[in-house]
Motif scaffolding. Sequence first.
Motif, PDB file in Angstrom:
ATOM      1  N   TYR A  12      11.145  -3.880 -11.779  1.00 17.23           N
ATOM      2  CA  TYR A  12      10.632  -3.893 -10.414  1.00 17.23           C
ATOM      3  C   TYR A  12       9.130  -3.658 -10.481  1.00 17.23           C
ATOM      4  O   TYR A  12       8.682  -2.662 -11.027  1.00 17.23           O
ATOM      5  CB  TYR A  12      11.307  -2.814  -9.573  1.00 17.23           C
ATOM      6  CG  TYR A  12      12.803  -3.009  -9.472  1.00 17.23           C
ATOM      7  CD1 TYR A  12      13.339  -3.855  -8.509  1.00 17.23           C
ATOM      8  CD2 TYR A  12      13.662  -2.375 -10.351  1.00 17.23           C
ATOM      9  CE1 TYR A  12      14.708  -4.052  -8.422  1.00 17.23           C
ATOM     10  CE2 TYR A  12      15.035  -2.559 -10.276  1.00 17.23           C
ATOM     11  CZ  TYR A  12      15.548  -3.398  -9.308  1.00 17.23           C
ATOM     12  OH  TYR A  12      16.899  -3.591  -9.225  1.00 17.23           O
ATOM     13  N   VAL A  61       5.013  -1.939  -7.224  1.00 17.87           N
ATOM     14  CA  VAL A  61       5.400  -0.723  -6.519  1.00 17.87           C
ATOM     15  C   VAL A  61       4.226   0.253  -6.518  1.00 17.87           C
ATOM     16  O   VAL A  61       3.596   0.470  -7.541  1.00 17.87           O
ATOM     17  CB  VAL A  61       6.642  -0.086  -7.184  1.00 17.87           C
ATOM     18  CG1 VAL A  61       7.056   1.176  -6.446  1.00 17.87           C
ATOM     19  CG2 VAL A  61       7.782  -1.092  -7.237  1.00 17.87           C
ATOM     20  N   GLU A  87       8.677   8.258  -3.592  1.00 19.30           N
ATOM     21  CA  GLU A  87       8.771   7.097  -2.698  1.00 19.30           C
ATOM     22  C   GLU A  87       9.368   5.896  -3.422  1.00 19.30           C
ATOM     23  O   GLU A  87      10.207   5.171  -2.863  1.00 19.30           O
ATOM     24  CB  GLU A  87       7.386   6.741  -2.148  1.00 19.30           C
ATOM     25  CG  GLU A  87       6.841   7.761  -1.183  1.00 19.30           C
ATOM     26  CD  GLU A  87       5.364   7.567  -0.871  1.00 19.30           C
ATOM     27  OE1 GLU A  87       4.931   8.110   0.163  1.00 19.30           O
ATOM     28  OE2 GLU A  87       4.639   6.898  -1.647  1.00 19.30           O
ATOM     29  N   GLU A 113      13.106   6.389  -3.857  1.00 22.92           N
ATOM     30  CA  GLU A 113      13.790   6.197  -2.576  1.00 22.92           C
ATOM     31  C   GLU A 113      13.917   4.708  -2.245  1.00 22.92           C
ATOM     32  O   GLU A 113      14.959   4.253  -1.779  1.00 22.92           O
ATOM     33  CB  GLU A 113      13.072   6.940  -1.455  1.00 22.92           C
ATOM     34  CG  GLU A 113      13.301   8.436  -1.483  1.00 22.92           C
ATOM     35  CD  GLU A 113      14.770   8.826  -1.396  1.00 22.92           C
ATOM     36  OE1 GLU A 113      15.499   8.283  -0.540  1.00 22.92           O
ATOM     37  OE2 GLU A 113      15.193   9.662  -2.210  1.00 22.92           O
ATOM     38  N   LYS A 114      12.839   3.947  -2.499  1.00 17.72           N
ATOM     39  CA  LYS A 114      12.891   2.500  -2.263  1.00 17.72           C
ATOM     40  C   LYS A 114      13.955   1.861  -3.144  1.00 17.72           C
ATOM     41  O   LYS A 114      14.702   0.991  -2.707  1.00 17.72           O
ATOM     42  CB  LYS A 114      11.526   1.862  -2.522  1.00 17.72           C
ATOM     43  CG  LYS A 114      10.494   2.195  -1.477  1.00 17.72           C
ATOM     44  CD  LYS A 114       9.149   1.598  -1.842  1.00 17.72           C
ATOM     45  CE  LYS A 114       8.068   2.027  -0.870  1.00 17.72           C
ATOM     46  NZ  LYS A 114       6.739   1.519  -1.259  1.00 17.72           N
ATOM     47  N   TYR A 115      14.042   2.292  -4.403  1.00 20.72           N
ATOM     48  CA  TYR A 115      15.044   1.776  -5.337  1.00 20.72           C
ATOM     49  C   TYR A 115      16.455   2.103  -4.847  1.00 20.72           C
ATOM     50  O   TYR A 115      17.318   1.230  -4.779  1.00 20.72           O
ATOM     51  CB  TYR A 115      14.806   2.355  -6.731  1.00 20.72           C
ATOM     52  CG  TYR A 115      15.850   1.973  -7.746  1.00 20.72           C
ATOM     53  CD1 TYR A 115      15.837   0.704  -8.326  1.00 20.72           C
ATOM     54  CD2 TYR A 115      16.835   2.874  -8.129  1.00 20.72           C
ATOM     55  CE1 TYR A 115      16.798   0.345  -9.259  1.00 20.72           C
ATOM     56  CE2 TYR A 115      17.799   2.520  -9.071  1.00 20.72           C
ATOM     57  CZ  TYR A 115      17.771   1.254  -9.629  1.00 20.72           C
ATOM     58  OH  TYR A 115      18.723   0.901 -10.545  1.00 20.72           O
ATOM     59  N   ASN A 175      17.441   2.661  -1.902  1.00 25.40           N
ATOM     60  CA  ASN A 175      17.720   1.977  -0.634  1.00 25.40           C
ATOM     61  C   ASN A 175      17.627   0.451  -0.750  1.00 25.40           C
ATOM     62  O   ASN A 175      17.556  -0.235   0.272  1.00 25.40           O
ATOM     63  CB  ASN A 175      16.780   2.489   0.457  1.00 25.40           C
ATOM     64  CG  ASN A 175      17.053   3.941   0.798  1.00 25.40           C
ATOM     65  OD1 ASN A 175      18.197   4.356   0.891  1.00 25.40           O
ATOM     66  ND2 ASN A 175      16.006   4.728   0.962  1.00 25.40           N
ATOM     67  N   ASP A 176      17.630  -0.055  -1.976  1.00 30.77           N
ATOM     68  CA  ASP A 176      17.560  -1.512  -2.231  1.00 30.77           C
ATOM     69  C   ASP A 176      16.367  -2.168  -1.536  1.00 30.77           C
ATOM     70  O   ASP A 176      16.471  -3.267  -1.006  1.00 30.77           O
ATOM     71  CB  ASP A 176      18.856  -2.201  -1.806  1.00 30.77           C
ATOM     72  CG  ASP A 176      20.021  -1.821  -2.692  1.00 30.77           C
ATOM     73  OD1 ASP A 176      19.824  -1.666  -3.910  1.00 30.77           O
ATOM     74  OD2 ASP A 176      21.146  -1.681  -2.164  1.00 30.77           O
ATOM     75  N   GLN A 177      15.216  -1.491  -1.555  1.00 29.25           N
ATOM     76  CA  GLN A 177      14.019  -2.025  -0.918  1.00 29.25           C
ATOM     77  C   GLN A 177      13.047  -2.640  -1.929  1.00 29.25           C
ATOM     78  O   GLN A 177      11.965  -3.051  -1.552  1.00 29.25           O
ATOM     79  CB  GLN A 177      13.310  -0.927  -0.124  1.00 29.25           C
ATOM     80  CG  GLN A 177      14.132  -0.408   1.034  1.00 29.25           C
ATOM     81  CD  GLN A 177      13.475   0.776   1.722  1.00 29.25           C
ATOM     82  OE1 GLN A 177      12.823   1.590   1.080  1.00 29.25           O
ATOM     83  NE2 GLN A 177      13.669   0.867   3.028  1.00 29.25           N
ATOM     84  N   LEU A 178      13.440  -2.694  -3.202  1.00 33.48           N
ATOM     85  CA  LEU A 178      12.594  -3.295  -4.234  1.00 33.48           C
ATOM     86  C   LEU A 178      13.168  -4.637  -4.637  1.00 33.48           C
ATOM     87  O   LEU A 178      14.375  -4.846  -4.585  1.00 33.48           O
ATOM     88  CB  LEU A 178      12.515  -2.371  -5.459  1.00 33.48           C
ATOM     89  CG  LEU A 178      11.974  -0.966  -5.222  1.00 33.48           C
ATOM     90  CD1 LEU A 178      11.997  -0.172  -6.529  1.00 33.48           C
ATOM     91  CD2 LEU A 178      10.577  -1.010  -4.649  1.00 33.48           C
ATOM     92  N   VAL A 179      12.297  -5.534  -5.060  1.00 30.44           N
ATOM     93  CA  VAL A 179      12.719  -6.858  -5.503  1.00 30.44           C
ATOM     94  C   VAL A 179      12.529  -6.948  -7.011  1.00 30.44           C
ATOM     95  O   VAL A 179      11.424  -6.735  -7.519  1.00 30.44           O
ATOM     96  CB  VAL A 179      11.895  -7.966  -4.791  1.00 30.44           C
ATOM     97  CG1 VAL A 179      12.298  -9.334  -5.297  1.00 30.44           C
ATOM     98  CG2 VAL A 179      12.081  -7.867  -3.288  1.00 30.44           C
TER      99      VAL A 179
END
Length: 76
Positions: A39, A42, A48, A51-53, A55-59
């Motif tokens: 990923y 970032v 942070e 948390e993004k990881y 919550n599946d907020q990373l591509v």
Amino acid sequence: SARIQEDQLMATKNVGAVITGNFGTNDFKVLEAAKIKKYSGVSGTVREAIEKYKNDQLVEISAPDVSSHYGMGRNF
């Protein structure tokens, strides 16, 4: 290089993912061979990013996103 050795160590420790600002060609190849998710792009704190990881907020990236010598004083 030290970074390649770190990548190889992560492969032996069953790391599932690496979250960072960017991946060069060599890093990408080593982690790809070890089937470690990557990923990139970032920013923010470690908390942070995690948390993004979670919550599946990373591509996940599918290719290196900087040249192989990026960050070595050649990217001005």
